[in-house]
Motif scaffolding. Structure first.
Motif, short mmCIF file in Angstrom:
data_model
loop_
_atom_site.label_atom_id
_atom_site.label_comp_id
_atom_site.label_asym_id
_atom_site.label_seq_id
_atom_site.Cartn_x
_atom_site.Cartn_y
_atom_site.Cartn_z
N GLN A 24 0.81 -1.21 0.00
CA GLN A 24 0.00 0.00 0.00
C GLN A 24 0.85 1.26 0.00
OE1 GLN A 24 -3.11 -0.43 -0.57
NE2 GLN A 24 -3.68 1.75 -0.56
N ALA A 25 1.99 1.20 0.67
CA ALA A 25 2.89 2.36 0.71
C ALA A 25 3.41 2.69 -0.68
CB ALA A 25 4.05 2.09 1.66
N LEU A 26 3.77 1.66 -1.45
CA LEU A 26 4.28 1.91 -2.80
C LEU A 26 3.19 2.41 -3.72
CD1 LEU A 26 6.61 1.89 -4.76
CD2 LEU A 26 6.10 -0.49 -5.28
N LEU A 27 1.99 1.84 -3.61
CA LEU A 27 0.88 2.29 -4.45
C LEU A 27 0.56 3.76 -4.19
CD1 LEU A 27 -1.51 -0.80 -4.15
CD2 LEU A 27 -0.08 -0.17 -6.10
N LYS A 28 0.56 4.16 -2.94
CA LYS A 28 0.30 5.56 -2.61
C LYS A 28 1.40 6.47 -3.14
CE LYS A 28 -1.41 6.80 1.33
NZ LYS A 28 -1.64 7.01 2.79
N ARG A 29 2.64 6.01 -3.06
CA ARG A 29 3.76 6.82 -3.57
C ARG A 29 3.67 6.99 -5.08
NH1 ARG A 29 5.89 10.36 -4.93
NH2 ARG A 29 8.10 10.66 -5.38
N VAL A 30 3.31 5.92 -5.79
CA VAL A 30 3.16 6.00 -7.25
C VAL A 30 2.03 6.96 -7.61
CG1 VAL A 30 2.48 4.72 -9.31
CG2 VAL A 30 4.14 3.73 -7.73
N ALA A 31 0.90 6.85 -6.89
CA ALA A 31 -0.24 7.74 -7.15
C ALA A 31 0.15 9.20 -6.93
CB ALA A 31 -1.41 7.35 -6.26
N GLN A 32 0.94 9.46 -5.88
CA GLN A 32 1.41 10.83 -5.61
C GLN A 32 2.31 11.33 -6.74
OE1 GLN A 32 3.36 10.37 -1.85
NE2 GLN A 32 1.46 10.36 -0.67
N ALA A 33 3.18 10.45 -7.23
CA ALA A 33 4.10 10.84 -8.31
C ALA A 33 3.35 11.18 -9.58
CB ALA A 33 5.10 9.71 -8.56
N VAL A 34 2.33 10.38 -9.92
CA VAL A 34 1.53 10.66 -11.12
C VAL A 34 0.78 11.98 -10.95
CG1 VAL A 34 -0.34 9.86 -12.60
CG2 VAL A 34 1.30 8.21 -11.68
#
Length: 351
Positions: free
Chosen positions: A45-55
């Protein structure tokens, strides 16, 4: 493409988590292991949130081209086709890109509205599609109206830079846009053209017997794995520049029209086959995107290798005798620069 279930789409993060995590584990196991040691059971979940923030902050184009940094780790979210065959490992990584499609995507947390299709690369949405069938009383113009009046541009999936392009499609015509702005949304044709020479006009040629639809080139060519990754690597641009009149920072996502794509690809393929020394003529009408075509071509030729993996050109020089076009070309070519120092603008009188 793998067909995924509608429920796989995460409305809040604006992605499909399964293919994204699978891609990272398969292509970057050491980095994933390092990330997991830091985050434990919450790593996914931490990585998914980080990717979403980057996009959200940088846009889908930047995220696919540059590694996403996350607490001392770096994750690539796509691997592009290598220019040469000298490194088998990069070719293997390219083949591991995961393409998927979801039908009837319920994209909103507020309504039950859905999109006919969304195409994904490694779990990240690239293209949304509205399909219309004249046999049911609707055509491509109805798809355009649907985007303009029934799709709220404030929805996460429709925010500028979140997706690469939105397509309106029927069996005969294709239109696309890179930004939804309500009734101000501007769609451009993405058709092959019909006829030859002076008789060539808008639209698409009728389908050949047994070939399906006039618009089948869209999924048989443009949306194939190799073509999509080529588009993301060499053509699609997310540009932010100051408006000359207002001084405000303006964002533009540029997606090539069919004639631009066709011209550049044809020239690159011929140059790869025949090498340097040939003469070519491209005929573009006024307002059809000459500067972008020249910019894309210059960059493609600068990195072009032949079938034996040898570089075809040492240097690409663009010469123009029109001041306005010269200024526009300089800005265009520079905006496509991905490696610092690759592009140099030389004014007349300079050596």
């Amino acid at each position: 493409y793998t067909q995924r279930q509608t429920s796989a789409y995460d409305k809040s993060l604006c992605l499909d988590a399964g293919p994204l995590i699978d891609f990272i584990i398969e292509t970057q196991p050491k980095e994933w292991e390092k990330f997991c040691k830091q985050h434990g059971e919450s790593a996914r979940q931490a990585l998914l949130k980080r990717v979403a923030q980057a996009v959200e902050s940088d846009g889908i184009v930047a995220v696919l081209r540059n590694p996403v940094k996350a607490k001392g780790c770096k994750f690539r979210l796509a691997f592009f086709q290598p220019e040469t065959s000298r490194n088998p490992e990069t070719e293997k990584l390219f083949q591991l890109n995961h393409f998927s499609v979801i039908r009837q995507v319920r994209y909103s947390e507020k309504t039950e509205h859905s999109l006919d299709l969304v195409l994904f690369l490694n779990g990240l949405p690239l293209f949304t599609v509205e399909l219309k069938n004249p046999l049911n009383g609707q055509d491509v113009l109805d798809a355009i109206k649907q985007y303009k009046y029934d799709r709220d541009p404030r929805e996460t999936l429709f925010l500028h830079g979140r997706c690469v392009a939105h397509f309106a499609v029927d069996p005969f015509m294709v239109y696309m846009t890179t930004q939804l702005k309500g009734k101000q949304t501007f769609f451009l044709p993405f058709n092959m053209g019909h006829g030859e020479g002076k008789n060539k006009g808008a639209g698409n040629p009728p389908p050949k017997l047994g070939d399906g639809f006039s618009t089948s080139y869209l999924w048989r060519d443009i949306w194939t794995k190799e073509r999509v990754l080529e588009l993301m690597q060499y053509f699609v641009q997310d540009i932010r520049e100051h408006d000359e009149n207002s001084g405000k920072l303006v964002r533009k996502v540029i997606f090539p029209r069919y004639h631009q794509l066709s011209a550049v690809r044809s020239l690159v393929a011929d140059a790869r086959d025949k090498g340097a020394g040939e003469d070519y003529l491209i005929q573009h009408s006024a307002g059809s995107g000459k500067s972008n075509s020249i910019g894309w071509l210059a960059h493609r030729l600068a990195s072009l290798h032949d079938k034996e993996s040898n570089r075809v050109f040492d240097t690409v020089i663009v010469v123009t005798d029109r001041i306005a076009l010269d200024r526009q070309l300089s800005q265009t070519v520079s905006s496509f620069e991905q490696t610092s120092g690759l592009v140099v603008h030389v004014d007349s009188g300079k050596e």
